[in-house]
Design a protein around this motif. Structure first.
Motif, PDB file in Angstrom:
ATOM      1  N   CYS A   1     -27.172 -27.559  30.311  1.00  0.00           N
ATOM      2  CA  CYS A   1     -27.894 -28.799  30.580  1.00  0.00           C
ATOM      3  C   CYS A   1     -26.956 -29.998  30.398  1.00  0.00           C
TER       4      CYS A   1
ATOM      5  N   ASP B   1     -27.686 -32.577  28.875  1.00  0.00           N
ATOM      6  CA  ASP B   1     -28.026 -33.177  27.582  1.00  0.00           C
ATOM      7  C   ASP B   1     -26.759 -33.393  26.741  1.00  0.00           C
TER       8      ASP B   1
ATOM      9  N   ALA C   1     -31.663 -29.489  32.805  1.00  0.00           N
ATOM     10  CA  ALA C   1     -32.325 -28.249  32.402  1.00  0.00           C
ATOM     11  C   ALA C   1     -31.538 -26.966  32.687  1.00  0.00           C
TER      12      ALA C   1
ATOM     13  N   HIS D   1     -31.421 -24.902  26.120  1.00  0.00           N
ATOM     14  CA  HIS D   1     -31.350 -25.454  24.767  1.00  0.00           C
ATOM     15  C   HIS D   1     -32.693 -26.005  24.292  1.00  0.00           C
TER      16      HIS D   1
ATOM     17  N   CYS E   1     -35.272 -29.810  25.191  1.00  0.00           N
ATOM     18  CA  CYS E   1     -34.789 -30.154  26.532  1.00  0.00           C
ATOM     19  C   CYS E   1     -35.806 -31.056  27.254  1.00  0.00           C
ATOM     20  N   GLY E   2     -35.355 -32.254  27.581  1.00  0.00           N
ATOM     21  CA  GLY E   2     -36.242 -33.213  28.243  1.00  0.00           C
ATOM     22  C   GLY E   2     -36.694 -32.746  29.612  1.00  0.00           C
TER      23      GLY E   2
HETATM   24 ZN   LIG Z   1     -31.837 -30.155  28.584  1.00  0.00          ZN
END
Ligand SMILES: [Zn+2]
Length: 217
Positions: free
Chosen positions: A47, A49, A72, A108, A111-112
């Motif tokens: 991701c 992130d 994602a 992870h 995760c947004g």
């Molecule tokens: Zn994520």
């Protein structure tokens, strides 16, 4: 127009100088060799992130892992339709040109992207205002139903289920690429699923036989 200096750039450049002095110089021979080309044996799909940098989690050196990061940690299915297929291009390069031996999909915690797939909060937005994300994470729609039925759309149980289901969706989509399927069948390529739990920093690996993620000890 050149952007003026900023605290953000200052922080980046301070890091760059630490890198040059602390890591680059002692390893300049490695960098000289890398100038000739790269031969990573592993591709990692993770991701975007900021908390889950594969190079940091796996403590690897430059040249060791070929990384694609996106919202994602998704791999889209094989779609030979017009468009700009960034993940597919990177995958093609890793599998067919670099001949990586393994591909690890690493989801992870917190995760947004997965959370938005669960809540569908961006559903119906237009491109530029959430629509690109909504379209991208719609790849998770196929696994959403059973998760919502069991855990609802909010809370860590539901989120974690979606985060881990996302890894399985990406693995399934990887296997829709003929070159991946072919090489996996011949034993030339291994696919793995992983999950990095941000809260405690523990990596889990997917055991595809039992369909469970198990912590690495
Ligand atoms: Zn994520």
């Amino acid at each position: 127009m050149t952007a003026p200096p900023s605290p953000e750039l200052d922080a980046l450049l301070a890091g760059y100088r630490r890198f040059r002095e602390g890591k680059w110089h002692p390893e300049h021979e490695r960098w000289a060799a890398l100038r000739e080309g790269q031969a990573p044996r592993v591709m990692i799909i993770a991701c975007s992130d900021s908390r889950v940098d594969p190079a940091q989690v796996f403590d690897v050196d430059p040249g060791e892992v070929f990384v694609v990061r996106n919202v994602a940690a998704m791999v889209p299915p094989f779609e030979p339709t017009p468009g700009h297929h960034g993940v597919s291009a990177a995958l093609e390069f890793a599998v067919q040109v670099l001949n990586v031996r393994e591909i690890l999909v690493m989801g992870h915690g917190m995760c947004g992207g997965c959370k938005a797939a669960l809540t569908q909060e961006l559903h119906g937005t237009i491109p530029g205002e959430g629509g690109f994300i909504a379209d991208w994470i719609a790849m998770l729609d196929e696994v959403r139903g059973p998760i919502v039925e069991e855990f609802g759309t909010t809370g860590r149980q539901a989120e974690r289920a979606m985060e881990q289901a996302g890894v399985k969706v990406s693995l399934a989509n990887l296997r829709t690429f003929p070159c991946v399927r072919h090489k996996e069948a011949k034993g030339e390529l291994v696919l793995r699923g992983g999950f990095f739990a941000i809260a405690d920093g523990v990596l889990h690996l997917l055991d595809e036989d039992s369909d469970a993620f198990r912590p690495v000890t």
